[in-house]
Design a protein around this motif. Sequence first.
Motif, mmCIF file in Angstrom:
data_model
loop_
_atom_site.group_PDB
_atom_site.id
_atom_site.type_symbol
_atom_site.label_atom_id
_atom_site.label_comp_id
_atom_site.label_asym_id
_atom_site.label_seq_id
_atom_site.Cartn_x
_atom_site.Cartn_y
_atom_site.Cartn_z
ATOM 1 N N LEU A 32 0.827 -1.207 0.000
ATOM 2 C CA LEU A 32 0.000 0.000 0.000
ATOM 3 C C LEU A 32 0.862 1.258 0.000
ATOM 4 O O LEU A 32 0.538 2.257 -0.662
ATOM 5 N N LEU A 33 1.979 1.203 0.767
ATOM 6 C CA LEU A 33 2.868 2.362 0.793
ATOM 7 C C LEU A 33 3.441 2.639 -0.593
ATOM 8 O O LEU A 33 3.478 3.798 -1.054
ATOM 9 N N LEU A 34 3.876 1.594 -1.278
ATOM 10 C CA LEU A 34 4.440 1.783 -2.611
ATOM 11 C C LEU A 34 3.386 2.281 -3.586
ATOM 12 O O LEU A 34 3.669 3.121 -4.460
ATOM 13 N N LYS A 35 2.152 1.768 -3.451
ATOM 14 C CA LYS A 35 1.086 2.205 -4.354
ATOM 15 C C LYS A 35 0.783 3.692 -4.185
ATOM 16 O O LYS A 35 0.754 4.462 -5.155
ATOM 17 N N VAL A 36 0.547 4.103 -2.943
ATOM 18 C CA VAL A 36 0.157 5.490 -2.723
ATOM 19 C C VAL A 36 1.330 6.432 -2.980
ATOM 20 O O VAL A 36 1.155 7.566 -3.444
ATOM 21 N N ASN A 37 2.543 5.973 -2.686
ATOM 22 C CA ASN A 37 3.728 6.772 -2.992
ATOM 23 C C ASN A 37 3.884 6.952 -4.498
ATOM 24 O O ASN A 37 4.242 8.040 -4.981
ATOM 25 N N ARG A 38 3.590 5.898 -5.253
ATOM 26 C CA ARG A 38 3.696 5.953 -6.722
ATOM 27 C C ARG A 38 2.706 6.948 -7.292
ATOM 28 O O ARG A 38 3.035 7.773 -8.164
ATOM 29 N N ALA A 82 4.311 -0.653 11.946
ATOM 30 C CA ALA A 82 3.649 0.603 12.279
ATOM 31 C C ALA A 82 4.296 1.775 11.531
ATOM 32 O O ALA A 82 3.605 2.708 11.093
ATOM 33 N N VAL A 83 5.619 1.721 11.382
ATOM 34 C CA VAL A 83 6.306 2.771 10.607
ATOM 35 C C VAL A 83 5.825 2.768 9.167
ATOM 36 O O VAL A 83 5.553 3.834 8.559
ATOM 37 N N LEU A 84 5.681 1.559 8.579
ATOM 38 C CA LEU A 84 5.170 1.460 7.212
ATOM 39 C C LEU A 84 3.750 2.009 7.129
ATOM 40 O O LEU A 84 3.400 2.720 6.167
ATOM 41 N N ALA A 85 2.905 1.684 8.140
ATOM 42 C CA ALA A 85 1.524 2.150 8.129
ATOM 43 C C ALA A 85 1.454 3.671 8.254
ATOM 44 O O ALA A 85 0.658 4.329 7.570
ATOM 45 N N LEU A 86 2.288 4.236 9.118
ATOM 46 C CA LEU A 86 2.283 5.703 9.276
ATOM 47 C C LEU A 86 2.773 6.394 8.005
ATOM 48 O O LEU A 86 2.230 7.438 7.611
ATOM 49 N N ALA A 87 3.790 5.820 7.362
ATOM 50 C CA ALA A 87 4.278 6.385 6.100
ATOM 51 C C ALA A 87 3.202 6.306 5.027
ATOM 52 O O ALA A 87 3.007 7.240 4.228
ATOM 53 N N CYS A 88 2.481 5.170 5.030
ATOM 54 C CA CYS A 88 1.389 5.014 4.063
ATOM 55 C C CYS A 88 0.309 6.056 4.314
ATOM 56 O O CYS A 88 -0.243 6.640 3.369
#
Length: 869
Positions: A653-659, A745-751
């Motif tokens: 999800l992080l990579l998707k929204v970052n993209r 949690a770090v990944l979720a917060l970044a997402c």
Amino acid sequence: MPCATTIMDRSSLAVLAVCLHLAHGAHLPPEVCSMYAKKGDVYIGGVFSLHGDAKGVDNRCKTRLPISALHVVEAMVFAVQAINDDDKVLPNVTLGFMIHDDCSRDEYAIWGSLALLMGAKGVTEGESCMIPGMTTDVEVRSVVGIVGTGKTSSSEVVASTSGLFERPLVSYGATGQKLLEENAFLYYFSTISSDQYKVTAILDLLDLFEWQYVALVYAADYDMLNMMGELQIAANRRRVCVHVQAMVSEAPTEKELHKMVKLLQNNTYAKVVVLLAQSAVTANAVFSAAMKADPPVNLTWVVGNSLANQDVLEEDLARGNLFVEYGTPELNEFEQYFRSMMGSKRANADNPWFDEFCGDLDRCLSFSAEGFSKAIPTLSATIDAVYALAFTLDEVIRRLNCTGTVANCLASQGANTLFTGMLHNVSFRGTRGDFKFTEYVRSVPGHFIIRNMQEIDGASKMVEIGSWNSLSPSHESGNETRLTVYKSLIQWNGHSGGETPRSVCRDDCAPGQVEEPLKKKCCLGCRECKADEIVKRSTCVQCREMEWPNDNQTECLALVPKTVTLGEPLVILLFLFACLGLVLCLLTASGMVRYRQHSLIKATSRELSCVNILGLVMGYLAVFPLLQSPKPLTCAAAQALYVLAFTLMYGSLLLKVNRIYRIFESSINSAKSPRFTGPRAQLMIAAVLVVIQALIMFITGVAVPNTWISIRKLFPTPLTINQPRTLENFCKLDYGFLVSMCYNAVLALACSLYAYKARNVPGNYNEAKFYAASVYTTLVLSLAALPVYFIAETALALAVSLSLVPIMDGYVTLLCIYLPKLYVVIFKKLGDGDNQGDANGGRFRPRKLPALVSTGNVTKVHPSQTSVE
């Protein structure tokens, strides 16, 4: 022989002063001058009690004691004759004797012993008996030793007197422990067991029947007072409470008996009474008063003295009671000797008291008809005392090699000290077996017979039911080694219903209760132990953490741990939801594969969607080991699937929204796609994120052993105080799990951050808002589950709190991200151009879907234009 001129202490000087006073100026009754004597080469003396007084000066020495008093005197005479008839003891030496009556008074006992020690013969002058002084009559000699007396008080003063003359006193009846104290009376010996042994025997008997709360009635007699003191001291050491105490005189008055009965009636717990009485007269009066009381005092009595005059003991009153008596043998030869005296005129002439006691031959014969020797313990003790002196004298004569006049030889060679020293070690075959004084004590071991007064064939009879012997192993080995009682032979009082009386001041504690002292002295109540404690040695002992008491709270049992079971409704629901989620993931994956060439599917980054769906599947699979019985393997599998599932979900999800954010941000300045937005680069980054998580798991597993396989033990708080503790096991989410979830949690917060930044991306078809909704939902669920895990007390609560997070996150992700797209692709039929567009490379035509295209800045690049075909 004059009084000794050796150095004396103050007490000895005081005794000497009394000696001189009695010798030269005392006015004594004429009866005191009476002496029973027999000539010999050497003499031994005797001080016995044949008379008493009726508590008046005019009645001194007027009251004749029972016939047993005469038996004891004749026992000494019998022993002297037996020695003279035996060539093995004192050969060529005739043993003589001189016997005085002390009239049961200490001052008369001193006078008698003084006369014997000084070799003086009393004479009657008017109404008084006097000692005129020394005599040179060859027939009157001083004695080498004295047999007597029968009382502790008189033995103390006579022992002091004999000590001044360095002559031994061998008592046949004094039992006071003070006489045997070290360095107290060095010339005192005893052939009867001391009070200390009898007290120990009584307490052993109380211990045997568990009588811990007793009353005490004792006669106001010097011997009984001493014995009472010994009993109290020893009882305190044994934790036997003698709470009620009553003293009566030897001939109790009505007032004394009434007071005694009131004391016994007021204390209902003491069902056993220890009676210390010197005579049967005292015992009869006490028994009668107790039985005639209103209401009657129905008690069990433990009589702690011999009651030698059992001829007057009222048997009906004594029925059901226990008697601790001296162990005495049956002296058949002496009984024959005494009966033979009945028709002997010579014996009547020699013994000045015989006619007084046996003037009525029928009465005298009735008391001596059969077995009287066993009822009088002082008989055997008297005979042994004479033999002890005789055997010692024989050894002294042999050692000094006396020839000629034995008395002169002993006097000239100073045999007194030698005589006393050798008396310590004398040994012979006595009336009760091998005789020897106990080392350092100058007395004999204790041997007692336990008897019970019973009704047999309508008559009362004393029955032997046990014995006590001090020569048996010590108390440390248990009372049974020296006390033997045949309980089946005992006939208790009628009030006990034939059962052993209970004499304790304590409540009957129920299981799980211990005794505790009450305000009332020596009494115990009951205190309940806590639910997690057992009763051990009358104390509450807490069970260990993994244990719980049994129903009776007598032992701690290991707790059988509970785990989550499939039979619980919530567990079944979780399984169903997890299974349904797997089915939805399978259908979603099938739809994504089926329509993978569709431009809308391609716009979602098919590769990252696969990673995301894989994470959802792992999340659902993590539920199954969480709902199993916790074991190292299942716990490791559950936690590994759990953390990796969220890494795959949040990472993709992080990579998707970052993209999405980067593409639309870069389109403002350039139509060229940003770097690392292609599928291959995205997959490589996702792999790196997963590898980082794997490294975290490996490092924590090495740094903290068992962090991934440990089991948490739960002890739910009981709903009620008395409810038993239960143990439940669940996988322990230790440091490794917490560190891995912090990474997630770090990944979720970044997402969440990039989802917020991409909120203004044009076109409702883009996934940024749906990603944000999915991540926010997951964070809320995680924040709710975390405190639940730490405060939960049951395995079921932990299973529900942990399982709901991946289940709900999976459903939110499927509903927010994949279901709308599959719905559009499957149910919203597109035109040919659209299909053509699909067929020609899947380039999406915005003008064909006006309702799905945002009216925002048309200069921005559509995400589908960056997909790689």
